[in-house]
Design a protein around this motif. Structure first.
Motif, PDB file in Angstrom:
ATOM      1  N   TYR A 129      45.249 -42.016   7.226  1.00 17.63           N
ATOM      2  CA  TYR A 129      45.005 -43.466   7.267  1.00 17.63           C
ATOM      3  C   TYR A 129      44.135 -43.822   8.475  1.00 17.63           C
ATOM      4  O   TYR A 129      43.195 -44.616   8.382  1.00 17.63           O
ATOM      5  N   PHE A 135      44.360 -46.178   2.780  1.00 24.91           N
ATOM      6  CA  PHE A 135      45.473 -45.337   2.345  1.00 24.91           C
ATOM      7  C   PHE A 135      44.918 -44.141   1.577  1.00 24.91           C
ATOM      8  O   PHE A 135      44.081 -44.294   0.688  1.00 24.91           O
ATOM      9  N   LYS A 254      52.924 -48.027   1.989  1.00 29.95           N
ATOM     10  CA  LYS A 254      51.834 -48.934   2.357  1.00 29.95           C
ATOM     11  C   LYS A 254      52.362 -50.144   3.115  1.00 29.95           C
ATOM     12  O   LYS A 254      51.741 -50.591   4.091  1.00 29.95           O
TER      13      LYS A 254
END
Length: 266
Positions: A129, A135, A254
């Motif tokens: 990341y 992501f 996330k």
């Protein structure tokens, strides 16, 4: 609350709606109303316990969860304030889900090998990341971890509960050190600064949810708002149950990244 006034018989209690029973208990405080009210929600406790079990197959202490859930309900009935404008079922659902996650953390249901796997995936996720500014894909993660993509996807299913607990722990830690109140919120505060902090946290979480893919948003909505389990969500979305667990895990990952960035910069 006073226990004086009209007393209720068993048949009368049975004939009352749940809303009427709750209102009568909040008005009178009569203990003979409390247990019948709690028993009407024991299926909700079982459903939430099974829902958590659905994201982690080794979750076997179902009776323990139900027993703790009943105690949580007994406490919730007394602490619920109808004047806050929150439905009782919504209030107790949050309380019970929070209890289940807390119980999982205290009893350490997650095997050591799964915790290690979760840490490895977390570290690889953070590194990619930071390097990519986004992501990472499954292929990128698998390559980083040195495993086949199919193996990585299987691992996502295994670490699902770890990620739920980790997000909960992250928010709780921030609450302990004075920045914001943890979620799910069970005790609405009257202090203006904390109300503002809670609203800010909710806004940041909402922003994080909006940034998720459509299928990730749908899984979270069906799981946390509609209270469906993984099998039910799989049927709704027309995919396999393991796939739903993978989507759920990615969504939580996330959100954790999003919240950690927020806490880091605040």
């Amino acid at each position: 609350m006073s226990g004086e006034g009209m007393r209720y018989g068993a048949k009368q209690i049975e004939a009352m709606s749940t809303e009427e029973l709750l209102a009568a208990y909040k008005e009178t405080g009569q203990q003979e109303l409390k247990w019948p009210l709690v028993l009407r929600y024991q299926e909700l406790v079982k459903r939430i316990a099974l829902q958590i079990r659905g994201i982690y197959s080794s979750f076997a202490q179902l009776d323990d969860v139900i027993n703790e859930g009943i105690l949580t309900l007994l406490d919730a009935v007394d602490k619920y304030d109808p004047d806050k404008g929150i439905k009782f079922e919504t209030y107790v659902t949050k309380r019970i889900r929070g209890m289940v996650i807390d119980l999982a953390r205290r009893q350490d249901w997650t095997p050591r090998s799964v915790r290690r796997k979760a840490r490895e995936i977390d570290q690889a996720t953070w590194e990619l990341y930071s390097a990519l500014g986004r992501f990472p894909t499954d292929g990128e993660m698998a390559q980083r971890l040195g495993v086949a993509e199919s193996k990585y996807q299987e691992d996502l299913v295994d670490i699902s509960l770890c990620n739920v607990i980790s997000l909960d722990a992250l928010l709780e830690t921030q609450a302990q050190y004075g920045s914001v109140a943890g979620l799910p919120s069970t005790e609405p505060t009257e202090q203006p600064d904390q109300v503002v902090q809670q609203q800010e946290l909710q806004d940041v979480l909402a922003q994080g949810i909006r940034s998720l893919r459509e299928n990730e948003q749908m899984v979270l909505s069906l799981y946390y708002q509609k209270d469906l389990n993984m099998k039910e969500i799989a049927e709704v979305m027309g995919v396999s149950e393991p796939r739903i667990s993978q989507i759920h895990t990615k969504a939580i990952q996330k959100l954790r990244l999003h919240m950690e960035q927020y806490f880091k910069n605040s």
